[in-house]
Design a protein around this motif. Structure first.
Motif, PDB file in Angstrom:
ATOM      1  N   LEU A   1       0.801  -1.217   0.000  1.00 41.76           N
ATOM      2  CA  LEU A   1       0.000   0.000   0.000  1.00 41.76           C
ATOM      3  C   LEU A   1       0.835   1.269   0.000  1.00 41.76           C
ATOM      4  O   LEU A   1       0.561   2.211  -0.735  1.00 41.76           O
ATOM      5  CB  LEU A   1      -0.932   0.021   1.220  1.00 41.76           C
ATOM      6  N   TYR A   2       1.861   1.277   0.863  1.00 39.71           N
ATOM      7  CA  TYR A   2       2.586   2.519   1.083  1.00 39.71           C
ATOM      8  C   TYR A   2       3.863   2.214   1.835  1.00 39.71           C
ATOM      9  O   TYR A   2       3.888   1.318   2.672  1.00 39.71           O
ATOM     10  CB  TYR A   2       1.685   3.451   1.902  1.00 39.71           C
ATOM     11  N   GLN A   3       4.908   2.965   1.536  1.00 37.43           N
ATOM     12  CA  GLN A   3       6.146   2.842   2.305  1.00 37.43           C
ATOM     13  C   GLN A   3       6.498   4.207   2.863  1.00 37.43           C
ATOM     14  O   GLN A   3       6.458   5.211   2.147  1.00 37.43           O
ATOM     15  CB  GLN A   3       7.282   2.289   1.452  1.00 37.43           C
ATOM     16  N   ASP A   4       6.841   4.250   4.149  1.00 42.27           N
ATOM     17  CA  ASP A   4       7.166   5.480   4.850  1.00 42.27           C
ATOM     18  C   ASP A   4       8.590   5.368   5.391  1.00 42.27           C
ATOM     19  O   ASP A   4       8.835   4.585   6.317  1.00 42.27           O
ATOM     20  CB  ASP A   4       6.168   5.692   5.996  1.00 42.27           C
ATOM     21  N   LYS A   5       9.501   6.132   4.806  1.00 42.43           N
ATOM     22  CA  LYS A   5      10.895   6.076   5.249  1.00 42.43           C
ATOM     23  C   LYS A   5      11.014   6.879   6.541  1.00 42.43           C
ATOM     24  O   LYS A   5      10.865   8.103   6.546  1.00 42.43           O
ATOM     25  CB  LYS A   5      11.820   6.619   4.168  1.00 42.43           C
TER      26      LYS A   5
ATOM     27  N   MET B   1       6.522  -0.443   6.007  1.00 40.86           N
ATOM     28  CA  MET B   1       5.871  -0.883   4.790  1.00 40.86           C
ATOM     29  C   MET B   1       4.458  -1.341   5.142  1.00 40.86           C
ATOM     30  O   MET B   1       4.273  -2.238   5.958  1.00 40.86           O
ATOM     31  CB  MET B   1       6.644  -2.030   4.144  1.00 40.86           C
ATOM     32  N   TYR B   2       3.475  -0.688   4.561  1.00 43.84           N
ATOM     33  CA  TYR B   2       2.073  -1.005   4.813  1.00 43.84           C
ATOM     34  C   TYR B   2       1.565  -1.889   3.679  1.00 43.84           C
ATOM     35  O   TYR B   2       1.879  -1.666   2.516  1.00 43.84           O
ATOM     36  CB  TYR B   2       1.253   0.283   4.893  1.00 43.84           C
ATOM     37  N   PHE B   3       0.762  -2.888   4.036  1.00 44.75           N
ATOM     38  CA  PHE B   3       0.269  -3.833   3.039  1.00 44.75           C
ATOM     39  C   PHE B   3      -1.108  -4.330   3.456  1.00 44.75           C
ATOM     40  O   PHE B   3      -1.549  -4.115   4.574  1.00 44.75           O
ATOM     41  CB  PHE B   3       1.242  -5.000   2.862  1.00 44.75           C
ATOM     42  N   VAL B   4      -1.781  -4.978   2.530  1.00 37.84           N
ATOM     43  CA  VAL B   4      -3.066  -5.607   2.815  1.00 37.84           C
ATOM     44  C   VAL B   4      -3.027  -7.024   2.273  1.00 37.84           C
ATOM     45  O   VAL B   4      -2.544  -7.261   1.171  1.00 37.84           O
ATOM     46  CB  VAL B   4      -4.261  -4.814   2.227  1.00 37.84           C
ATOM     47  N   ILE B   5      -3.489  -7.963   3.095  1.00 42.06           N
ATOM     48  CA  ILE B   5      -3.714  -9.323   2.627  1.00 42.06           C
ATOM     49  C   ILE B   5      -5.204  -9.428   2.346  1.00 42.06           C
ATOM     50  O   ILE B   5      -6.026  -9.216   3.241  1.00 42.06           O
ATOM     51  CB  ILE B   5      -3.286 -10.376   3.666  1.00 42.06           C
ATOM     52  N   ASN B   6      -5.541  -9.688   1.097  1.00 43.54           N
ATOM     53  CA  ASN B   6      -6.939  -9.833   0.701  1.00 43.54           C
ATOM     54  C   ASN B   6      -7.337 -11.293   0.840  1.00 43.54           C
ATOM     55  O   ASN B   6      -6.714 -12.165   0.232  1.00 43.54           O
ATOM     56  CB  ASN B   6      -7.142  -9.355  -0.736  1.00 43.54           C
ATOM     57  N   TYR B   7      -8.339 -11.541   1.656  1.00 41.37           N
ATOM     58  CA  TYR B   7      -8.908 -12.877   1.803  1.00 41.37           C
ATOM     59  C   TYR B   7     -10.160 -12.940   0.933  1.00 41.37           C
ATOM     60  O   TYR B   7     -10.565 -11.941   0.338  1.00 41.37           O
ATOM     61  CB  TYR B   7      -9.224 -13.154   3.276  1.00 41.37           C
ATOM     62  N   GLU B   8     -10.782 -14.078   0.845  1.00 41.18           N
ATOM     63  CA  GLU B   8     -11.970 -14.225  -0.001  1.00 41.18           C
ATOM     64  C   GLU B   8     -13.082 -13.251   0.388  1.00 41.18           C
ATOM     65  O   GLU B   8     -13.796 -12.751  -0.486  1.00 41.18           O
ATOM     66  CB  GLU B   8     -12.508 -15.657   0.101  1.00 41.18           C
ATOM     67  N   ASN B   9     -13.248 -12.965   1.696  1.00 42.26           N
ATOM     68  CA  ASN B   9     -14.386 -12.168   2.141  1.00 42.26           C
ATOM     69  C   ASN B   9     -14.038 -10.875   2.863  1.00 42.26           C
ATOM     70  O   ASN B   9     -14.945 -10.130   3.227  1.00 42.26           O
ATOM     71  CB  ASN B   9     -15.271 -13.018   3.066  1.00 42.26           C
TER      72      ASN B   9
ATOM     73  N   PRO C   1     -10.478  -7.865   3.916  1.00 43.57           N
ATOM     74  CA  PRO C   1      -9.050  -7.555   3.938  1.00 43.57           C
ATOM     75  C   PRO C   1      -8.507  -7.553   5.364  1.00 43.57           C
ATOM     76  O   PRO C   1      -9.243  -7.323   6.323  1.00 43.57           O
ATOM     77  CB  PRO C   1      -9.005  -6.135   3.367  1.00 43.57           C
ATOM     78  N   VAL C   2      -7.222  -7.803   5.492  1.00 42.93           N
ATOM     79  CA  VAL C   2      -6.518  -7.640   6.762  1.00 42.93           C
ATOM     80  C   VAL C   2      -5.294  -6.788   6.462  1.00 42.93           C
ATOM     81  O   VAL C   2      -4.529  -7.077   5.545  1.00 42.93           O
ATOM     82  CB  VAL C   2      -6.109  -8.991   7.381  1.00 42.93           C
ATOM     83  N   PHE C   3      -5.136  -5.724   7.225  1.00 35.79           N
ATOM     84  CA  PHE C   3      -4.073  -4.768   6.990  1.00 35.79           C
ATOM     85  C   PHE C   3      -2.864  -5.090   7.852  1.00 35.79           C
ATOM     86  O   PHE C   3      -2.994  -5.641   8.939  1.00 35.79           O
ATOM     87  CB  PHE C   3      -4.580  -3.351   7.272  1.00 35.79           C
ATOM     88  N   GLY C   4      -1.701  -4.744   7.340  1.00 34.39           N
ATOM     89  CA  GLY C   4      -0.477  -5.028   8.075  1.00 34.39           C
ATOM     90  C   GLY C   4       0.554  -3.939   7.913  1.00 34.39           C
ATOM     91  O   GLY C   4       0.503  -3.133   6.983  1.00 34.39           O
ATOM     92  N   ARG C   5       1.467  -3.913   8.877  1.00 37.44           N
ATOM     93  CA  ARG C   5       2.619  -3.025   8.800  1.00 37.44           C
ATOM     94  C   ARG C   5       3.856  -3.832   9.144  1.00 37.44           C
ATOM     95  O   ARG C   5       3.883  -4.540  10.152  1.00 37.44           O
ATOM     96  CB  ARG C   5       2.488  -1.855   9.769  1.00 37.44           C
ATOM     97  N   ALA C   6       4.851  -3.745   8.303  1.00 40.26           N
ATOM     98  CA  ALA C   6       6.135  -4.389   8.553  1.00 40.26           C
ATOM     99  C   ALA C   6       7.184  -3.294   8.696  1.00 40.26           C
ATOM    100  O   ALA C   6       7.194  -2.335   7.926  1.00 40.26           O
ATOM    101  CB  ALA C   6       6.503  -5.317   7.404  1.00 40.26           C
ATOM    102  N   THR C   7       8.032  -3.440   9.692  1.00 41.18           N
ATOM    103  CA  THR C   7       9.155  -2.527   9.829  1.00 41.18           C
ATOM    104  C   THR C   7      10.356  -3.161   9.144  1.00 41.18           C
ATOM    105  O   THR C   7      10.737  -4.283   9.460  1.00 41.18           O
ATOM    106  CB  THR C   7       9.470  -2.250  11.312  1.00 41.18           C
ATOM    107  N   LYS C   8      10.896  -2.437   8.194  1.00 43.90           N
ATOM    108  CA  LYS C   8      12.044  -2.897   7.414  1.00 43.90           C
ATOM    109  C   LYS C   8      13.277  -2.167   7.963  1.00 43.90           C
ATOM    110  O   LYS C   8      13.303  -0.944   8.038  1.00 43.90           O
ATOM    111  CB  LYS C   8      11.798  -2.562   5.946  1.00 43.90           C
ATOM    112  N   PHE C   9      14.282  -2.927   8.378  1.00 48.97           N
ATOM    113  CA  PHE C   9      15.508  -2.362   8.929  1.00 48.97           C
ATOM    114  C   PHE C   9      16.671  -2.728   8.023  1.00 48.97           C
ATOM    115  O   PHE C   9      16.856  -3.892   7.688  1.00 48.97           O
ATOM    116  CB  PHE C   9      15.755  -2.889  10.346  1.00 48.97           C
ATOM    117  N   LYS C  10      17.447  -1.729   7.634  1.00 46.71           N
ATOM    118  CA  LYS C  10      18.586  -1.958   6.738  1.00 46.71           C
ATOM    119  C   LYS C  10      19.880  -1.778   7.524  1.00 46.71           C
ATOM    120  O   LYS C  10      20.083  -0.762   8.177  1.00 46.71           O
ATOM    121  CB  LYS C  10      18.538  -0.966   5.579  1.00 46.71           C
ATOM    122  N   ASN C  11      20.749  -2.806   7.453  1.00 48.22           N
ATOM    123  CA  ASN C  11      22.077  -2.691   8.053  1.00 48.22           C
ATOM    124  C   ASN C  11      23.110  -3.201   7.060  1.00 48.22           C
ATOM    125  O   ASN C  11      22.798  -3.378   5.881  1.00 48.22           O
ATOM    126  CB  ASN C  11      22.144  -3.413   9.411  1.00 48.22           C
ATOM    127  N   THR C  12      24.306  -3.447   7.524  1.00 49.08           N
ATOM    128  CA  THR C  12      25.386  -3.841   6.614  1.00 49.08           C
ATOM    129  C   THR C  12      25.185  -5.214   5.978  1.00 49.08           C
ATOM    130  O   THR C  12      25.796  -5.521   4.967  1.00 49.08           O
ATOM    131  CB  THR C  12      26.740  -3.821   7.343  1.00 49.08           C
TER     132      THR C  12
END
Length: 128
Positions: A77-81, A89-97, A99-110
């Protein structure tokens, strides 16, 4: 349909060079093809955390399937740095009936990018 009010968050670490987007999409592909709700989380967990109990989150995904049906797709859906190393990182999992919304935190290192936190909820305002 009963409104989902449960918020679940957990720390999940990955030790891979793949981007977080790829990690989520690949985990979802395994989840959808296997038909087992625990595979989505298990695909994101670092092998070093296999002893951590993710039962509540897996139970939550199982309850979603009971109410919403099988998963059909995932959408970014959207990424917020937040900083140079942290992106939500915001996303939606669409099920048959429904939606369920989610947020994942993405961490970047070496060593690459890692998913460090996941939050799911039926209410988009809770994860945004």
């Amino acid at each position: 349909m009963k409104k989902l009010l449960m918020i679940l968050s957990l720390m999940v670490f990955t030790s891979t060079q793949a981007s977080a987007d790829d990690l989520l999409n690949n985990a979802f592909a395994v989840y959808k093809s296997s038909g087992k709700s625990n595979t989505f989380i298990n695909q994101l967990i670092n092998p070093y955390l296999k002893n951590v109990d993710f039962g509540m989150l897996n139970l939550f995904l199982g309850q979603i399937e009971t109410q919403c049906g099988k998963p059909s797709s995932i959408e970014d859906l959207y990424q917020d740095k937040i900083s140079k190393q942290v992106t939500h990182m915001y996303f939606v999992i669409n099920y048959e009936n429904c939606p369920v919304f989610g947020r994942a935190t993405k961490f970047k290192n070496t060593t690459g990018e890692k998913v460090t936190t996941l939050i799911f909820n039926g209410d988009i305002d809770v994860v945004m």
